[in-house]
Design an enzyme around this catalytic site. Structure first.
Site, PDB file in Angstrom:
ATOM      1  N   GLU A  48      -1.202  -2.109   9.046  1.00  0.00           N
ATOM      2  CA  GLU A  48      -0.945  -1.287  10.232  1.00  0.00           C
ATOM      3  C   GLU A  48      -0.111  -2.056  11.255  1.00  0.00           C
ATOM      4  O   GLU A  48       0.686  -1.458  11.987  1.00  0.00           O
ATOM      5  CB  GLU A  48      -2.258  -0.814  10.856  1.00  0.00           C
ATOM      6  N   TYR A  67       3.931   3.559  -2.077  1.00  0.00           N
ATOM      7  CA  TYR A  67       3.544   2.190  -1.709  1.00  0.00           C
ATOM      8  C   TYR A  67       3.939   1.195  -2.814  1.00  0.00           C
ATOM      9  O   TYR A  67       4.742   0.295  -2.595  1.00  0.00           O
ATOM     10  CB  TYR A  67       2.039   2.105  -1.479  1.00  0.00           C
TER      11      TYR A  67
END
Length: 488
Positions: free
Chosen positions: A322, A405
């Site tokens: 994040e 991803y």
């Protein structure tokens, strides 16, 4: 050998012109779980006839069915309410038209001439009772977390207006950089953390038992806010000129909270050095409820409570991921609905790069899993799935994870093998500098990579991002030529 690419490192540091300005006055009742207020949006229109707002909270006033929605919101989500009214443009009342969560706004009253220059000013009142779910905007007994809650302008790009539905897979958002001035009033016994530099906020007491925080921030893609009761505490450190705070609750594991905080501080410093300067003076990592895992916003990220349990093995990974999003999504924006690989894949590459340096054993295992999931793709080829596709085309979250991803990370990891870590970071720094505060497309990255490589990167990207297996040999040959040139 590291090539000097010769691109202007400060190309995008000039002041942004004609940014939208959001001015909001908001009242929050954390007991009743209610949020109400008004917003004024000053902006320069790209379409002289209409503007559109995303009213994301409206999505959660209706039941959403299906496995993917259940994975996002939980098995028994509670519905919220949302009302918007008193719509004006440049001080004159207009009639908006709402379709789903999209509000269409005429830029002049009926019969009035439309200005083709601007700026224009949209004003809107809103009120909501928060939904109760596991997602980005909800509450529990100790906090209210507000992600994607304020009305926000839809993007108008080369393809026209982007009025996509809210999808349960990925992050269904696409937004431009703007400035925010948000005044938030809530009970005096509560704390808050926001996208703005909270330490600099002016705090007043407009009425007994309440306080108002005046929050101001420039050059951000969205504005998130968390209101917390007294059970929350924070640890604070500095990474360069940025104050990093990690918030957790009584009853959480203190040692895990400290490990999460250290990961936030060290990774922010690492990305600042390797990807370019972090421009915000504060960065908050906040423990929420729900089960969102992690969710990025400018200068603030959410981590659900599982990350603050003792020995939460995946917690550091989430914190670092994040934090890397502050660059890919935050500073360099992209269409997350159609080209999610541009932020998620680049973010995950930066994550594993940091982990392999700071947590070698843990990082090596994450690299192994990403490469395994990103390179073994016969199922996805058979089903005509690929990283470079819209969120609506992913039938399951596992498809999204493996392709967006792992596949993108694998591509960048192999490019690192050919170029070396230092050169790849040099290219990524120039990429961030060139597109800082802007929106970038996959085609722009292809052109950028082609220039950095000194030869057309189309076959390489078609194999990796479009799963065009006819390009496999050409992609491998391209990578080998890059390796040979780097070794000369």
């Amino acid at each position: 050998m590291v090539m000097n690419l010769g691109w202007p490192a400060k190309a995008s540091e000039e002041p942004l012109l004609q940014k939208p300005l959001y001015q909001a006055n908001v009242h929050i009742d954390p007991v009743k779980k209610e949020v109400s207020g008004s917003i004024a949006i000053i902006f320069w229109p790209k379409d002289p006839k209409h503007a559109y707002l995303h009213l994301y909270p409206d999505v959660f006033t209706k039941r959403q069915d299906g496995m993917l929605w259940e994975e996002l919101l939980g098995k028994e989500p509670g519905l919220g309410t949302y009302d918007s009214n008193k719509l004006t443009v440049d001080g004159k009342a207009v009639a908006g038209k709402k379709t789903g969560h999209i509000l269409e706004i005429p830029l002049a009253a009926e019969g009035e001439p439309i200005s083709e220059t601007g700026p224009h000013k949209i004003e809107l009142d809103f009120a909501m009772k928060l939904p109760h779910n596991d997602g980005r905007m909800s509450y529990d007994e100790h906090a209210i977390w507000l992600g994607n809650w304020l009305p926000i302008l839809a993007v108008y790009d080369q393809g026209g207006w982007r009025l996509d539905a809210y999808e349960p897979v990925g992050d269904p958002f696409y937004s431009e950089v703007a400035d925010y001035e948000v005044n938030v009033t809530f009970p005096a016994g509560y704390q808050w953390a926001s996208t703005a530099p909270d330490k600099a906020a002016e705090v007043t007491a407009p009425s007994k038992g309440e306080k108002t925080a005046r929050l101001r921030v420039k050059d951000v893609r969205d504005f998130a806010l968390v209101v917390m009761d007294a059970s929350y505490q924070s640890t604070e450190s500095k990474a360069g000129d940025t104050v990093v705070r990690t918030w957790w609750r009584q009853g959480d594991d203190v040692q895990q909270a400290k490990q999460n905080h250290q990961a936030a501080v060290s990774s922010l410093a690492y990305f600042h050095q390797n990807l370019g300067a972090y421009p915000y003076t504060e960065y908050d990592v906040i423990r929420t409820g729900g089960a969102i895992n992690g969710m990025e916003y400018p200068a603030l990220v959410f981590l659900d409570g599982r990350h603050f349990l003792a020995n939460a093995e995946y917690a550091i990974d989430t914190v670092v991921h994040e934090t890397a999003h502050q660059w890919f999504y935050g500073l360099v924006g992209n269409d997350q609905l159609r080209e999610a690989w541009l932020d998620e894949g680049f973010t995950e590459y930066a994550t594993i790069s940091f982990l392999t340096e700071q947590y070698p054993l843990h990082g090596a295992e994450r690299v192994r899993r990403r490469l395994a999931n990103g390179t073994f793709v016969p199922l996805y080829v058979k089903e005509h799935q690929r990283p470079w596709q819209a969120l609506t085309e992913f039938p399951a979250n596992q498809y999204y994870s493996d392709l967006v991803y792992s596949r993108t990370t694998s591509m960048l990891w192999l490019l690192r093998g050919a170029w070396g870590e230092e050169r790849l970071y040099d290219v990524l720094r120039q990429y961030v500098a060139t597109y800082r505060y802007q929106l970038v497309s996959g085609e722009q990255w292809k052109a950028f990579l082609t220039k950095a490589a000194g030869e057309d990167a189309s076959a390489f990207l078609d194999y990796w991002m479009n799963l065009d297996m006819s390009q496999q040999e050409q992609a491998a040959a391209w990578l080998e030529r890059q390796r040979e040139k780097q070794q000369k």
